[in-house]
Write a protein that holds these residues in place. Structure first.
Motif, mmCIF file in Angstrom:
data_model
loop_
_atom_site.group_PDB
_atom_site.id
_atom_site.type_symbol
_atom_site.label_atom_id
_atom_site.label_comp_id
_atom_site.label_asym_id
_atom_site.label_seq_id
_atom_site.Cartn_x
_atom_site.Cartn_y
_atom_site.Cartn_z
ATOM 1 N N GLU A 34 0.833 -1.203 0.000
ATOM 2 C CA GLU A 34 0.000 0.000 0.000
ATOM 3 C C GLU A 34 0.868 1.253 0.000
ATOM 4 O O GLU A 34 0.592 2.213 -0.722
ATOM 5 C CB GLU A 34 -0.936 0.006 1.229
ATOM 6 N N LEU A 35 1.930 1.236 0.811
ATOM 7 C CA LEU A 35 2.845 2.374 0.867
ATOM 8 C C LEU A 35 3.518 2.582 -0.481
ATOM 9 O O LEU A 35 3.563 3.702 -1.006
ATOM 10 C CB LEU A 35 3.900 2.149 1.952
ATOM 11 N N VAL A 36 4.040 1.498 -1.062
ATOM 12 C CA VAL A 36 4.742 1.584 -2.346
ATOM 13 C C VAL A 36 3.823 2.152 -3.416
ATOM 14 O O VAL A 36 4.189 3.069 -4.167
ATOM 15 C CB VAL A 36 5.264 0.197 -2.776
ATOM 16 N N LEU A 37 2.601 1.637 -3.506
ATOM 17 C CA LEU A 37 1.692 2.008 -4.592
ATOM 18 C C LEU A 37 1.120 3.411 -4.425
ATOM 19 O O LEU A 37 1.052 4.178 -5.396
ATOM 20 C CB LEU A 37 0.562 0.984 -4.688
ATOM 21 N N VAL A 38 0.704 3.758 -3.224
ATOM 22 C CA VAL A 38 0.135 5.093 -3.001
ATOM 23 C C VAL A 38 1.207 6.166 -3.202
ATOM 24 O O VAL A 38 0.955 7.206 -3.830
ATOM 25 C CB VAL A 38 -0.495 5.201 -1.600
ATOM 26 N N PHE A 39 2.410 5.921 -2.691
ATOM 27 C CA PHE A 39 3.497 6.883 -2.888
ATOM 28 C C PHE A 39 3.855 7.002 -4.357
ATOM 29 O O PHE A 39 4.127 8.097 -4.866
ATOM 30 C CB PHE A 39 4.720 6.476 -2.075
ATOM 31 N N THR A 40 3.849 5.878 -5.068
ATOM 32 C CA THR A 40 4.111 5.904 -6.508
ATOM 33 C C THR A 40 3.083 6.762 -7.221
ATOM 34 O O THR A 40 3.413 7.535 -8.133
ATOM 35 C CB THR A 40 4.082 4.474 -7.080
ATOM 36 N N GLY A 41 1.817 6.635 -6.820
ATOM 37 C CA GLY A 41 0.772 7.465 -7.412
ATOM 38 C C GLY A 41 1.048 8.939 -7.213
ATOM 39 O O GLY A 41 0.859 9.752 -8.132
ATOM 40 N N TYR A 42 1.514 9.302 -6.037
ATOM 41 C CA TYR A 42 1.870 10.702 -5.765
ATOM 42 C C TYR A 42 3.023 11.150 -6.663
ATOM 43 O O TYR A 42 3.017 12.272 -7.198
ATOM 44 C CB TYR A 42 2.254 10.860 -4.293
ATOM 45 N N LEU A 43 4.004 10.260 -6.872
ATOM 46 C CA LEU A 43 5.165 10.625 -7.688
ATOM 47 C C LEU A 43 4.816 10.854 -9.152
ATOM 48 O O LEU A 43 5.574 11.499 -9.872
ATOM 49 C CB LEU A 43 6.242 9.541 -7.583
ATOM 50 N N THR A 44 3.679 10.313 -9.600
ATOM 51 C CA THR A 44 3.273 10.572 -10.994
ATOM 52 C C THR A 44 2.943 12.049 -11.201
ATOM 53 O O THR A 44 2.833 12.506 -12.341
ATOM 54 C CB THR A 44 2.057 9.714 -11.390
ATOM 55 N N LEU A 45 2.788 12.776 -10.098
ATOM 56 C CA LEU A 45 2.533 14.220 -10.179
ATOM 57 C C LEU A 45 3.823 15.034 -10.109
ATOM 58 O O LEU A 45 3.866 16.169 -10.586
ATOM 59 C CB LEU A 45 1.617 14.667 -9.030
ATOM 60 N N THR A 46 4.855 14.447 -9.499
ATOM 61 C CA THR A 46 6.055 15.232 -9.201
ATOM 62 C C THR A 46 7.318 14.727 -9.906
ATOM 63 O O THR A 46 8.405 15.258 -9.681
ATOM 64 C CB THR A 46 6.313 15.239 -7.679
ATOM 65 N N SER A 47 7.181 13.675 -10.723
ATOM 66 C CA SER A 47 8.345 13.119 -11.405
ATOM 67 C C SER A 47 7.967 12.714 -12.825
ATOM 68 O O SER A 47 6.861 13.005 -13.285
ATOM 69 C CB SER A 47 8.872 11.897 -10.633
ATOM 70 N N LYS A 48 8.883 12.029 -13.492
ATOM 71 C CA LYS A 48 8.626 11.583 -14.863
ATOM 72 C C LYS A 48 7.812 10.290 -14.928
ATOM 73 O O LYS A 48 7.480 9.816 -15.998
ATOM 74 C CB LYS A 48 9.959 11.381 -15.594
ATOM 75 N N LEU A 49 7.513 9.717 -13.772
ATOM 76 C CA LEU A 49 6.712 8.494 -13.744
ATOM 77 C C LEU A 49 5.307 8.780 -14.276
ATOM 78 O O LEU A 49 4.726 9.813 -13.976
ATOM 79 C CB LEU A 49 6.599 7.947 -12.324
ATOM 80 N N THR A 50 4.773 7.839 -15.049
ATOM 81 C CA THR A 50 3.393 7.966 -15.517
ATOM 82 C C THR A 50 2.516 6.963 -14.772
ATOM 83 O O THR A 50 3.013 5.981 -14.206
ATOM 84 C CB THR A 50 3.286 7.680 -17.031
#
Length: 207
Positions: A34-50
């Motif tokens: 849950e931590l990995v996935l929710v944080f990843t979702g946040y990073l789609t706003l602040t990094s190059k991750l889609t």
């Protein structure tokens, strides 16, 4: 592995870290997906991750982890795994022999549904692959259900982190607190939908 370490890995290594952490989480359940996935979702706003790149990376990692445990199930039986978990391995993984019994019983009652729905249930999400292997559940079917279940789970949590934005940590705490309720609600909605589709198809066939 601490929350800081997890977030730093994702920040530095992107999709590779997401896939690795989710695969690791499937084999070693105490790591919170849950931590990995929710944080990843946040990073789609602040990094190059889609969003979809992250979903695919997480799903690939989950599938790799599931296949590893499926292989373990093919090599060992329930009693052998219980004896393994009764020693140092169990302490390392923070798993008890009783956890294997629960996963095996859940799988025997639900079969394919255990693989699909079990991907959304902590601990069971990982261990359900073992009884699937022990019973020689068809690998192609196992793979399809595993990918579908993890795809849904990963998509939901990554989207939650994306739309939560800077409040992702607060949302994560709510998810942790209400996880069981969320799972039950999703299962009920899915069950009602499937019943509706089945009933409608039956009515059409009768006509």
């Amino acid at each position: 592995m601490t929350e800081t370490t997890i977030t730093e890995l994702i920040n530095q290594y992107g999709y590779f870290a997401i896939a690795f952490l989710i695969a690791f989480e499937n084999i070693f359940p105490p790591i919170p997906s849950e931590l990995v996935l929710v944080f990843t979702g946040y990073l789609t706003l602040t990094s190059k991750l889609t969003i979809w790149g992250s979903v695919l990376a997480a799903t690939a990692g989950a599938f790799v982890g599931a296949v590893v445990l499926y292989g373990v199930g093919r090599l060992l039986n329930v009693r052998q795994i219980e004896r393994l978990l009764a020693g140092r391995v169990g302490k390392l993984l923070r798993l008890k022999p009783a956890d294997v019994d629960k996963a095996a019983a859940y799988f025997n009652r639900r079969g394919g549904w255990a693989i699909l729905i079990g991907r959304c249930i902590p601990v069971v999400r990982s261990l359900v692959s073992i009884p699937a292997g022990m019973t020689a559940y068809p690998f192609a079917k196992f793979s399809g259900l595993t990918i579908l279940g993890t795809l849904v789970w990963n998509t939901v949590l990554i989207l939650v982190g994306h739309f939560a934005g800077g409040a992702w940590n607060t949302i994560l705490a709510i998810i942790d607190q209400w996880l069981v309720v969320i799972i039950v609600a999703v299962a009920v909605i899915l069950g009602c939908y499937l019943y509706y589709r089945f009933a409608r198809n039956s009515t059409k066939n009768q006509d």
